[in-house]
Motif scaffolding. Structure first.
Motif, PDB file in Angstrom:
ATOM      1  N   PHE A 161     -30.744 -58.747  -5.941  1.00  0.00           N
ATOM      2  CA  PHE A 161     -29.624 -59.147  -5.094  1.00  0.00           C
ATOM      3  C   PHE A 161     -28.298 -58.733  -5.706  1.00  0.00           C
ATOM      4  CE2 PHE A 161     -26.158 -62.030  -4.122  1.00  0.00           C
ATOM      5  CZ  PHE A 161     -26.070 -61.861  -2.754  1.00  0.00           C
ATOM      6  N   TRP A 162     -27.993 -59.263  -6.926  1.00  0.00           N
ATOM      7  CA  TRP A 162     -26.626 -59.078  -7.431  1.00  0.00           C
ATOM      8  C   TRP A 162     -26.300 -57.632  -7.793  1.00  0.00           C
ATOM      9  CZ3 TRP A 162     -26.573 -57.614 -12.563  1.00  0.00           C
ATOM     10  CH2 TRP A 162     -27.599 -58.071 -13.402  1.00  0.00           C
ATOM     11  N   LYS A 163     -27.299 -56.842  -8.190  1.00  0.00           N
ATOM     12  CA  LYS A 163     -27.021 -55.429  -8.439  1.00  0.00           C
ATOM     13  C   LYS A 163     -26.737 -54.684  -7.135  1.00  0.00           C
ATOM     14  CE  LYS A 163     -29.446 -54.850 -12.843  1.00  0.00           C
ATOM     15  NZ  LYS A 163     -30.509 -54.132 -13.587  1.00  0.00           N
ATOM     16  N   HIS A 164     -27.371 -55.162  -6.066  1.00  0.00           N
ATOM     17  CA  HIS A 164     -27.201 -54.540  -4.747  1.00  0.00           C
ATOM     18  C   HIS A 164     -25.781 -54.722  -4.224  1.00  0.00           C
ATOM     19  CE1 HIS A 164     -28.264 -53.236  -0.693  1.00  0.00           C
ATOM     20  NE2 HIS A 164     -27.700 -54.342  -0.223  1.00  0.00           N
ATOM     21  N   THR A 165     -25.067 -55.767  -4.705  1.00  0.00           N
ATOM     22  CA  THR A 165     -23.729 -56.046  -4.174  1.00  0.00           C
ATOM     23  C   THR A 165     -22.727 -54.944  -4.505  1.00  0.00           C
ATOM     24  OG1 THR A 165     -23.134 -57.336  -6.158  1.00  0.00           O
ATOM     25  CG2 THR A 165     -24.085 -58.540  -4.298  1.00  0.00           C
ATOM     26  N   GLU A 166     -23.055 -54.075  -5.480  1.00  0.00           N
ATOM     27  CA  GLU A 166     -22.133 -52.985  -5.797  1.00  0.00           C
ATOM     28  C   GLU A 166     -21.969 -52.044  -4.609  1.00  0.00           C
ATOM     29  OE1 GLU A 166     -21.146 -49.924  -9.476  1.00  0.00           O
ATOM     30  OE2 GLU A 166     -23.118 -50.876  -9.354  1.00  0.00           O
ATOM     31  N   LEU A 167     -22.951 -52.016  -3.718  1.00  0.00           N
ATOM     32  CA  LEU A 167     -22.875 -51.144  -2.542  1.00  0.00           C
ATOM     33  C   LEU A 167     -21.794 -51.581  -1.565  1.00  0.00           C
ATOM     34  CD1 LEU A 167     -26.712 -50.677  -1.838  1.00  0.00           C
ATOM     35  CD2 LEU A 167     -25.161 -49.085  -3.006  1.00  0.00           C
ATOM     36  N   ILE A 168     -21.421 -52.863  -1.619  1.00  0.00           N
ATOM     37  CA  ILE A 168     -20.391 -53.343  -0.688  1.00  0.00           C
ATOM     38  C   ILE A 168     -19.045 -53.525  -1.380  1.00  0.00           C
ATOM     39  CG2 ILE A 168     -22.074 -54.483   0.813  1.00  0.00           C
ATOM     40  CD1 ILE A 168     -21.178 -57.162  -0.472  1.00  0.00           C
ATOM     41  N   ALA A 169     -18.961 -53.145  -2.667  1.00  0.00           N
ATOM     42  CA  ALA A 169     -17.696 -53.251  -3.396  1.00  0.00           C
ATOM     43  C   ALA A 169     -16.718 -52.203  -2.893  1.00  0.00           C
ATOM     44  CB  ALA A 169     -17.934 -53.094  -4.887  1.00  0.00           C
ATOM     45  N   THR A 170     -15.471 -52.582  -2.805  1.00  0.00           N
ATOM     46  CA  THR A 170     -14.430 -51.663  -2.319  1.00  0.00           C
ATOM     47  C   THR A 170     -13.272 -51.624  -3.311  1.00  0.00           C
ATOM     48  OG1 THR A 170     -13.394 -53.435  -1.031  1.00  0.00           O
ATOM     49  CG2 THR A 170     -14.998 -52.037   0.106  1.00  0.00           C
ATOM     50  N   GLY A 171     -12.473 -50.585  -3.191  1.00  0.00           N
ATOM     51  CA  GLY A 171     -11.316 -50.433  -4.065  1.00  0.00           C
ATOM     52  C   GLY A 171     -11.344 -49.094  -4.754  1.00  0.00           C
ATOM     53  N   THR A 172     -10.162 -48.541  -5.045  1.00  0.00           N
ATOM     54  CA  THR A 172     -10.084 -47.220  -5.660  1.00  0.00           C
ATOM     55  C   THR A 172     -10.139 -47.297  -7.183  1.00  0.00           C
ATOM     56  OG1 THR A 172      -7.666 -47.397  -5.522  1.00  0.00           O
ATOM     57  CG2 THR A 172      -8.797 -46.208  -3.751  1.00  0.00           C
ATOM     58  N   GLY A 173      -9.480 -48.274  -7.771  1.00  0.00           N
ATOM     59  CA  GLY A 173      -9.516 -48.408  -9.224  1.00  0.00           C
ATOM     60  C   GLY A 173     -10.636 -49.335  -9.639  1.00  0.00           C
ATOM     61  N   SER A 174     -10.320 -50.626  -9.656  1.00  0.00           N
ATOM     62  CA  SER A 174     -11.310 -51.633 -10.007  1.00  0.00           C
ATOM     63  C   SER A 174     -11.968 -52.154  -8.730  1.00  0.00           C
ATOM     64  CB  SER A 174     -10.610 -52.772 -10.763  1.00  0.00           C
ATOM     65  OG  SER A 174     -11.481 -53.796 -11.051  1.00  0.00           O
ATOM     66  N   LYS A 175     -13.247 -51.837  -8.542  1.00  0.00           N
ATOM     67  CA  LYS A 175     -13.939 -52.213  -7.313  1.00  0.00           C
ATOM     68  C   LYS A 175     -14.182 -53.720  -7.265  1.00  0.00           C
ATOM     69  CE  LYS A 175     -17.489 -49.462  -7.618  1.00  0.00           C
ATOM     70  NZ  LYS A 175     -18.736 -48.759  -7.195  1.00  0.00           N
ATOM     71  N   ARG A 176     -14.071 -54.285  -6.056  1.00  0.00           N
ATOM     72  CA  ARG A 176     -14.271 -55.717  -5.867  1.00  0.00           C
ATOM     73  C   ARG A 176     -15.213 -55.976  -4.699  1.00  0.00           C
ATOM     74  NH1 ARG A 176      -9.188 -55.589  -8.075  1.00  0.00           N
ATOM     75  NH2 ARG A 176      -8.496 -57.464  -9.215  1.00  0.00           N
ATOM     76  N   VAL A 177     -15.981 -57.076  -4.829  1.00  0.00           N
ATOM     77  CA  VAL A 177     -16.802 -57.560  -3.719  1.00  0.00           C
ATOM     78  C   VAL A 177     -16.051 -58.734  -3.088  1.00  0.00           C
ATOM     79  CG1 VAL A 177     -18.963 -58.658  -3.062  1.00  0.00           C
ATOM     80  CG2 VAL A 177     -18.965 -56.844  -4.790  1.00  0.00           C
ATOM     81  N   HIS A 178     -15.580 -58.539  -1.865  1.00  0.00           N
ATOM     82  CA  HIS A 178     -14.793 -59.576  -1.194  1.00  0.00           C
ATOM     83  C   HIS A 178     -15.704 -60.575  -0.494  1.00  0.00           C
ATOM     84  CE1 HIS A 178     -10.969 -57.650  -2.075  1.00  0.00           C
ATOM     85  NE2 HIS A 178     -11.557 -56.494  -1.779  1.00  0.00           N
ATOM     86  N   ILE A 179     -15.199 -61.791  -0.322  1.00  0.00           N
ATOM     87  CA  ILE A 179     -16.006 -62.889   0.205  1.00  0.00           C
ATOM     88  C   ILE A 179     -16.575 -62.557   1.578  1.00  0.00           C
ATOM     89  CG2 ILE A 179     -15.945 -65.282   1.003  1.00  0.00           C
ATOM     90  CD1 ILE A 179     -13.962 -65.900  -1.180  1.00  0.00           C
ATOM     91  N   HIS A 180     -15.748 -62.041   2.478  1.00  0.00           N
ATOM     92  CA  HIS A 180     -16.218 -61.808   3.850  1.00  0.00           C
ATOM     93  C   HIS A 180     -17.328 -60.758   3.888  1.00  0.00           C
ATOM     94  CE1 HIS A 180     -12.949 -58.811   3.327  1.00  0.00           C
ATOM     95  NE2 HIS A 180     -13.701 -58.037   4.086  1.00  0.00           N
ATOM     96  N   ASP A 181     -17.305 -59.793   2.924  1.00  0.00           N
ATOM     97  CA  ASP A 181     -18.386 -58.800   2.852  1.00  0.00           C
ATOM     98  C   ASP A 181     -19.652 -59.420   2.268  1.00  0.00           C
ATOM     99  OD1 ASP A 181     -16.874 -56.657   3.895  1.00  0.00           O
ATOM    100  OD2 ASP A 181     -15.937 -56.326   1.934  1.00  0.00           O
ATOM    101  N   LEU A 182     -19.480 -60.305   1.290  1.00  0.00           N
ATOM    102  CA  LEU A 182     -20.635 -60.973   0.691  1.00  0.00           C
ATOM    103  C   LEU A 182     -21.355 -61.842   1.715  1.00  0.00           C
ATOM    104  CD1 LEU A 182     -22.119 -61.537  -2.068  1.00  0.00           C
ATOM    105  CD2 LEU A 182     -20.706 -63.607  -2.202  1.00  0.00           C
ATOM    106  N   LEU A 183     -20.586 -62.571   2.515  1.00  0.00           N
ATOM    107  CA  LEU A 183     -21.183 -63.495   3.482  1.00  0.00           C
ATOM    108  C   LEU A 183     -21.945 -62.777   4.586  1.00  0.00           C
ATOM    109  CD1 LEU A 183     -18.338 -66.157   3.841  1.00  0.00           C
ATOM    110  CD2 LEU A 183     -20.426 -66.281   2.469  1.00  0.00           C
ATOM    111  N   LYS A 184     -21.678 -61.497   4.775  1.00  0.00           N
ATOM    112  CA  LYS A 184     -22.380 -60.731   5.795  1.00  0.00           C
ATOM    113  C   LYS A 184     -23.750 -60.242   5.320  1.00  0.00           C
ATOM    114  CE  LYS A 184     -18.161 -58.964   7.994  1.00  0.00           C
ATOM    115  NZ  LYS A 184     -17.348 -57.733   8.234  1.00  0.00           N
ATOM    116  N   LEU A 185     -23.998 -60.319   4.011  1.00  0.00           N
ATOM    117  CA  LEU A 185     -25.280 -59.846   3.491  1.00  0.00           C
ATOM    118  C   LEU A 185     -26.427 -60.695   4.006  1.00  0.00           C
ATOM    119  CD1 LEU A 185     -24.461 -59.049  -0.253  1.00  0.00           C
ATOM    120  CD2 LEU A 185     -24.747 -57.433   1.635  1.00  0.00           C
ATOM    121  N   HIS A 186     -27.590 -60.056   4.180  1.00  0.00           N
ATOM    122  CA  HIS A 186     -28.776 -60.757   4.680  1.00  0.00           C
ATOM    123  C   HIS A 186     -29.755 -61.026   3.534  1.00  0.00           C
ATOM    124  CE1 HIS A 186     -27.109 -59.187   8.442  1.00  0.00           C
ATOM    125  NE2 HIS A 186     -27.790 -60.156   9.055  1.00  0.00           N
ATOM    126  N   ILE A 187     -30.484 -62.109   3.688  1.00  0.00           N
ATOM    127  CA  ILE A 187     -31.459 -62.506   2.683  1.00  0.00           C
ATOM    128  C   ILE A 187     -32.620 -63.211   3.369  1.00  0.00           C
ATOM    129  CG2 ILE A 187     -30.324 -64.720   2.216  1.00  0.00           C
ATOM    130  CD1 ILE A 187     -31.103 -64.353  -0.725  1.00  0.00           C
TER     131      ILE A 187
END
Length: 412
Positions: free
Chosen positions: A340-366
């Motif tokens: 799960f947590w390694k997969h979250t890098e696919l939804i990280a955004t940003g040009t310098g330091s990539k971030r996983v934002h809350i609204h993108d995290l909540l859209k993930l399915h499990i």
């Protein structure tokens, strides 16, 4: 062990020595029944250098020194086959004989001397110096080479390499001229036995930890398979929501919360000395909330807040989410899986330091099995395994501490 060992004061050194030099010839801890001082001797008078050439070009294993595994097959570490004609220049080393590396790292000198134990014989490069014990217990010598006292001696006579920065060099002449302090053979034998027993105990406990950890991992795989087979797909926003944001008044760094990497849990305070408390807004986090680092969730920066960290604060870069409609521990059990947590890098955004934002995290399915009793059983089972693993880790550490105590105090 305490019945057999005793402090040398009051027995060995009392009444037997009057000078400071003589005083050093008594170890801090020794076996009962031994009170004679140890003798200082040249290493070269108790070992013999090996110069025999390797003749078994087709069968002998090319050896290298590994700090962790000892003298091992060179090809295991470098993935290449040494040409047979080169092996003719190698030294033939037999089981029970020692070798040391003439150049070693000054940051990690341990492991520069090893005894061949895995193979009956092997071929050793002339980059190493080989020797065999004479008039000294081989296990005693191996134990002595495992002490910090030995490495303080060897560092003193080593020279820093002119070309290889960070490496120390010791010539064969300086090596064999070094002085070591040894007791009589009976005491050497006793020290050897306790050293071997301690190593056997430590290996047994480490192996036990490996097996328990493997069982815990196997349990995780079974739960994962059941979840994939019988689970229902949900998006995380069915179970996670943003709680009310209450700003904290931070007076010192102890009021702040840090989420460690690689699922290492939580810590009070922050590691950065340059942090300016007045330049950032902080918000209070509560027990039972899921917390993660936006920049590092895909590096395992995710945890469940426990009671001891209730009321501490983080910035919005480390948000927390309220858990509902599910067993919180069960949800965290699924989310702390690397899948799960390694997969979250696919939804990280940003040009310098990539971030996983809350609204993108909540859209993930499990996939989740919604049965509450099943979730409770899984949580109970996983907690029991965690306790067993933790207890075994403590046992291993205690064995390591005991071994270090013996190595530090049984030798001069």
């Amino acid at each position: 062990m305490t019945d057999d060992l005793m402090k040398s004061s009051g027995s060995g050194d009392a009444g037997n020595s009057t000078h400071a030099d003589e005083q050093r010839l008594y170890p801090k801890v020794r076996f009962r029944g031994f009170d004679e001082p140890w003798k200082k001797v040249k290493l070269g008078r108790n070992v013999k250098r090996i110069r025999r050439k390797n003749k078994n070009l087709e069968t002998n294993i090319p050896l290298t020194i590994s700090a962790q595994f000892g003298l091992v097959d060179q090809r295991d570490f470098f993935g290449r086959v040494v040409a047979s004609e080169n092996l003719a220049n190698y030294i033939l080393l037999k089981r029970g004989e020692f070798a040391y590396n003439k150049s070693y790292s000054k940051e990690a000198p341990y492991g520069s001397i090893k005894r061949l134990e895995k193979y009956n014989e092997g071929a050793l490069s002339t980059l190493y110096i080989a020797f065999t014990p004479e008039n000294i217990n081989s296990d005693f010598l191996k134990a002595f080479f495992d002490t910090t006292k030995w490495y303080s001696h060897i560092v003193q006579v080593s020279t820093e390499g002119a070309r290889n920065h960070g490496l120390l060099n010791i010539s064969p002449q300086d090596f064999f001229e070094m002085s070591i302090t040894i007791p009589k053979s009976d005491e050497q034998n006793n020290i050897s036995r306790i050293y071997n027993l301690m190593n056997s105990l430590l290996s047994l406990q480490q192996r036990k930890l490996e097996l328990i950890s493997a069982l815990e991992k196997g349990l995780g795989q079974i739960i994962k398979q059941q979840n994939n087979k019988y689970g229902i797909t949900f998006s995380l926003n069915n179970f996670l929501e943003i709680p009310p944001q209450i700003q904290a008044r931070i007076k010192n760094k102890n009021q702040l919360l840090t989420v460690k990497l690689n699922l290492q849990g939580l810590a009070r305070g922050v590691q950065r000395d340059t942090l300016s408390l007045g330049s950032t807004k902080y918000f209070i986090r509560h027990t039972g909330e899921l917390i993660f680092g936006k920049q590092n969730i895909f590096n395992g920066s995710i945890a469940l807040i426990t009671k001891e960290f209730d009321g501490l604060a983080t910035s919005n870069d480390v948000p927390s989410l309220k858990i509902s409609n599910i067993n919180p521990q069960f949800l965290f059990y699924l989310l702390k899986n690397p899948d799960f947590w390694k997969h979250t890098e696919l939804i990280a955004t940003g040009t310098g330091s990539k971030r996983v934002h809350i609204h993108d995290l909540l859209k993930l399915h499990i996939k989740i099995i919604p049965d509450a009793k099943y979730q409770a059983k899984i949580v109970s089972l996983s907690r029991n395994f965690e306790k067993i693993v933790l207890n075994q880790q403590i046992i291993v550490k205690e064995c390591e501490k005991t071994k270090q105590f013996l190595l530090q105090n049984l030798f001069i």
